[in-house]
Design a protein around this motif. Sequence first.
Motif, PDB file in Angstrom:
ATOM      1  N   THR A  57       0.852  -1.184   0.000  1.00  0.00           N
ATOM      2  CA  THR A  57       0.000   0.000   0.000  1.00  0.00           C
ATOM      3  C   THR A  57       0.892   1.239   0.000  1.00  0.00           C
ATOM      4  OG1 THR A  57      -0.121   0.247   2.415  1.00  0.00           O
ATOM      5  CG2 THR A  57      -1.657  -1.304   1.387  1.00  0.00           C
ATOM      6  N   ASP A  58       0.269   2.400   0.225  1.00  0.00           N
ATOM      7  CA  ASP A  58       1.074   3.633   0.289  1.00  0.00           C
ATOM      8  C   ASP A  58       1.450   3.993   1.714  1.00  0.00           C
ATOM      9  OD1 ASP A  58      -1.382   4.330   1.254  1.00  0.00           O
ATOM     10  OD2 ASP A  58      -1.564   6.188   0.106  1.00  0.00           O
ATOM     11  N   ARG A  59       1.230   3.048   2.648  1.00  0.00           N
ATOM     12  CA  ARG A  59       1.603   3.274   4.039  1.00  0.00           C
ATOM     13  C   ARG A  59       2.970   2.674   4.316  1.00  0.00           C
ATOM     14  NH1 ARG A  59      -1.541   5.785   8.123  1.00  0.00           N
ATOM     15  NH2 ARG A  59      -1.422   3.955   9.483  1.00  0.00           N
ATOM     16  N   ALA A  60       3.795   3.383   5.077  1.00  0.00           N
ATOM     17  CA  ALA A  60       5.084   2.843   5.488  1.00  0.00           C
ATOM     18  C   ALA A  60       4.867   1.852   6.633  1.00  0.00           C
ATOM     19  CB  ALA A  60       6.012   3.968   5.921  1.00  0.00           C
ATOM     20  N   LEU A  61       5.858   1.018   6.888  1.00  0.00           N
ATOM     21  CA  LEU A  61       5.752  -0.038   7.889  1.00  0.00           C
ATOM     22  C   LEU A  61       6.691   0.251   9.050  1.00  0.00           C
ATOM     23  CD1 LEU A  61       4.873  -2.904   8.843  1.00  0.00           C
ATOM     24  CD2 LEU A  61       6.754  -3.813   7.442  1.00  0.00           C
ATOM     25  N   LEU A  62       6.145   0.217  10.275  1.00  0.00           N
ATOM     26  CA  LEU A  62       6.946   0.357  11.487  1.00  0.00           C
ATOM     27  C   LEU A  62       6.905  -0.952  12.251  1.00  0.00           C
ATOM     28  CD1 LEU A  62       8.573   2.026  13.556  1.00  0.00           C
ATOM     29  CD2 LEU A  62       6.385   2.749  14.556  1.00  0.00           C
ATOM     30  N   LEU A  63       8.060  -1.596  12.404  1.00  0.00           N
ATOM     31  CA  LEU A  63       8.176  -2.820  13.184  1.00  0.00           C
ATOM     32  C   LEU A  63       8.600  -2.440  14.593  1.00  0.00           C
ATOM     33  CD1 LEU A  63      10.044  -5.079  10.586  1.00  0.00           C
ATOM     34  CD2 LEU A  63       7.592  -5.029  11.092  1.00  0.00           C
ATOM     35  N   LEU A  64       7.741  -2.741  15.546  1.00  0.00           N
ATOM     36  CA  LEU A  64       7.942  -2.323  16.929  1.00  0.00           C
ATOM     37  C   LEU A  64       8.051  -3.550  17.818  1.00  0.00           C
ATOM     38  CD1 LEU A  64       7.923   0.228  18.848  1.00  0.00           C
ATOM     39  CD2 LEU A  64       5.477  -0.189  19.108  1.00  0.00           C
ATOM     40  N   GLY A  65       8.931  -3.491  18.813  1.00  0.00           N
ATOM     41  CA  GLY A  65       9.034  -4.602  19.747  1.00  0.00           C
ATOM     42  C   GLY A  65      10.182  -4.406  20.706  1.00  0.00           C
ATOM     43  N   VAL A  66      10.239  -5.269  21.714  1.00  0.00           N
ATOM     44  CA  VAL A  66      11.341  -5.211  22.675  1.00  0.00           C
ATOM     45  C   VAL A  66      12.616  -5.672  21.980  1.00  0.00           C
ATOM     46  CG1 VAL A  66       9.803  -5.618  24.627  1.00  0.00           C
ATOM     47  CG2 VAL A  66      10.918  -7.552  23.519  1.00  0.00           C
ATOM     48  N   PRO A  67      13.780  -5.390  22.547  1.00  0.00           N
ATOM     49  CA  PRO A  67      15.025  -5.841  21.921  1.00  0.00           C
ATOM     50  C   PRO A  67      15.041  -7.353  21.730  1.00  0.00           C
ATOM     51  CG  PRO A  67      15.488  -4.266  23.672  1.00  0.00           C
ATOM     52  CD  PRO A  67      14.026  -4.589  23.769  1.00  0.00           C
ATOM     53  N   GLY A  68      15.581  -7.768  20.594  1.00  0.00           N
ATOM     54  CA  GLY A  68      15.735  -9.191  20.345  1.00  0.00           C
ATOM     55  C   GLY A  68      14.542  -9.884  19.741  1.00  0.00           C
ATOM     56  N   THR A  69      13.571  -9.141  19.220  1.00  0.00           N
ATOM     57  CA  THR A  69      12.390  -9.764  18.619  1.00  0.00           C
ATOM     58  C   THR A  69      12.492  -9.836  17.098  1.00  0.00           C
ATOM     59  OG1 THR A  69      11.289  -7.612  18.872  1.00  0.00           O
ATOM     60  CG2 THR A  69      10.763  -9.319  20.478  1.00  0.00           C
ATOM     61  N   ALA A  70      13.689  -9.717  16.562  1.00  0.00           N
ATOM     62  CA  ALA A  70      13.969  -9.923  15.130  1.00  0.00           C
ATOM     63  C   ALA A  70      13.448  -8.811  14.238  1.00  0.00           C
ATOM     64  CB  ALA A  70      13.415 -11.269  14.665  1.00  0.00           C
ATOM     65  N   LYS A  71      13.366  -7.591  14.762  1.00  0.00           N
ATOM     66  CA  LYS A  71      12.867  -6.480  13.938  1.00  0.00           C
ATOM     67  C   LYS A  71      13.799  -6.213  12.758  1.00  0.00           C
ATOM     68  CE  LYS A  71      12.931  -3.688  17.477  1.00  0.00           C
ATOM     69  NZ  LYS A  71      13.370  -4.651  18.488  1.00  0.00           N
ATOM     70  N   THR A  72      15.084  -6.093  13.028  1.00  0.00           N
ATOM     71  CA  THR A  72      16.049  -5.838  11.961  1.00  0.00           C
ATOM     72  C   THR A  72      16.103  -7.007  10.987  1.00  0.00           C
ATOM     73  OG1 THR A  72      17.401  -4.412  13.373  1.00  0.00           O
ATOM     74  CG2 THR A  72      18.492  -5.398  11.477  1.00  0.00           C
ATOM     75  N   TRP A  73      16.081  -8.203  11.525  1.00  0.00           N
ATOM     76  CA  TRP A  73      16.116  -9.416  10.709  1.00  0.00           C
ATOM     77  C   TRP A  73      14.929  -9.456   9.759  1.00  0.00           C
ATOM     78  CZ3 TRP A  73      19.482 -13.125   9.596  1.00  0.00           C
ATOM     79  CH2 TRP A  73      19.054 -14.396   9.196  1.00  0.00           C
ATOM     80  N   VAL A  74      13.740  -9.176  10.263  1.00  0.00           N
ATOM     81  CA  VAL A  74      12.533  -9.193   9.426  1.00  0.00           C
ATOM     82  C   VAL A  74      12.588  -8.082   8.384  1.00  0.00           C
ATOM     83  CG1 VAL A  74      10.021  -8.848   9.433  1.00  0.00           C
ATOM     84  CG2 VAL A  74      11.082 -10.326  11.145  1.00  0.00           C
ATOM     85  N   SER A  75      13.020  -6.887   8.783  1.00  0.00           N
ATOM     86  CA  SER A  75      13.066  -5.779   7.828  1.00  0.00           C
ATOM     87  C   SER A  75      14.036  -6.081   6.692  1.00  0.00           C
ATOM     88  CB  SER A  75      13.444  -4.469   8.533  1.00  0.00           C
ATOM     89  OG  SER A  75      14.815  -4.422   8.864  1.00  0.00           O
ATOM     90  N   GLU A  76      15.170  -6.685   7.023  1.00  0.00           N
ATOM     91  CA  GLU A  76      16.147  -7.030   5.983  1.00  0.00           C
ATOM     92  C   GLU A  76      15.569  -8.034   4.998  1.00  0.00           C
ATOM     93  OE1 GLU A  76      20.562  -9.082   5.386  1.00  0.00           O
ATOM     94  OE2 GLU A  76      19.750  -8.818   7.421  1.00  0.00           O
ATOM     95  N   HIS A  77      14.932  -9.058   5.513  1.00  0.00           N
ATOM     96  CA  HIS A  77      14.389 -10.091   4.625  1.00  0.00           C
ATOM     97  C   HIS A  77      13.183  -9.584   3.834  1.00  0.00           C
ATOM     98  CE1 HIS A  77      16.929 -13.552   5.490  1.00  0.00           C
ATOM     99  NE2 HIS A  77      16.995 -13.112   6.733  1.00  0.00           N
ATOM    100  N   LEU A  78      12.398  -8.723   4.408  1.00  0.00           N
ATOM    101  CA  LEU A  78      11.309  -8.117   3.638  1.00  0.00           C
ATOM    102  C   LEU A  78      11.867  -7.317   2.460  1.00  0.00           C
ATOM    103  CD1 LEU A  78       8.849  -6.854   6.420  1.00  0.00           C
ATOM    104  CD2 LEU A  78       8.349  -8.565   4.661  1.00  0.00           C
TER     105      LEU A  78
END
Length: 388
Positions: free
Chosen positions: A102-123
């Motif tokens: 969509t035209d909305r940006a995505l914000l991945l939110l969570g406590v440290p160690g919940t794979a936010k960076t990992w998921v963003s990279e793979h997306l």
Amino acid sequence: MSVPVASVEPTTVRPPVSEGLGEGVSESAGEALRPHAEHAFAAELAALAAQDDRPRPARWRLSPWAVATYLLGGTLPDGTVITPKYVGPRRIVEVAVTTLATDRALLLLGVPGTAKTWVSEHLAAAVSGDSTLLVQGTAGTPEEAIRYGWNYAQLLAHGPSRDALVPSPVMRAMAEGMTARVEELTRIPADVQDTLITILSEKVLPIPELGQEVQAVRGFNLIATANDRDRGVNELSSALRRRFNTVVLPLPESADAEVDIVSRRVDQIGRSLDLPAAPEGMDEIRRVVTVFRELRDGVTADGRTKLKSPSGTLSTAEAISVVTGGLALAAHFGDGVLRASDVAAGILGAVVRDPVADRVIWQEYLEAVVRERDGWKDFYRACREVSA
């Protein structure tokens, strides 16, 4: 005035691809300590692309269904096995992928160690084939990192010009219809954060020095990550928050799920470091996860004993680090099999962040829980030894 995208000329530096490597992997990727996702999983991405007959948004390498399959894993019609990159609720991944369409940006939110960076990279790797258009957020991140900077030699010699302009990763993503990433958004100063408002709402990046602008082409979107323990550091403005669809990544629901995540990731890291296979130490992996979960939750797994929680996060990522360090000890100073003595020091370092309060909590846990647990005598002795 509005500038056609073709005249923007931001160049993306990509690794050279060697003919004969067969999977689109750069010559340097084989030696890289941690290859980018699009290189490390090039074969899986190629298999998905070859068999993906579903509609794809503009400039996407895969359909949303294939992107979700890449992250969650599965078996393709030709028998190709796609390994899971994220172990968690399917709906979370589906919402994240749909947001990017969509035209909305995505914000991945969570406590440290919940794979936010990992998921963003793979997306980004699955959607655009390039996960490197990245802005790393820190307290010192300048506005230029999100908008653009200048080659000052060119600027002084010729004044403001297209040749003197240095595009940011976000600007390049806009011009090429790619996915940009912003890590640790809430660590970036508030006034710098707000440079994203026009980009995300109007899909335009003004260049007032040249009287021009860069218009985002179809396919552009942005993934940001934020640590919800950083609330109050640089809180997002309401105007900026409205431009994001927020997806919260939870901690693993069960011990089995967390053990699976840790063992998979340790195995990947271990292969790149020539360490012993993690399955030979599954008992120790489960014990590390159990300790972290009990101290994190403030109660033992059977629910009978309440515990004090230390100041550290004791995240899944930290459990992966402890086990990886233990495997290195086992490989270089042991018999190659992960044992309690190999992980004890790593656990102590993860738990005892405050040398006074956390040490008391750790000692109480050792004496009240670990000492009395059947089959944990070796672990108790190893922890007592390093805690002395």
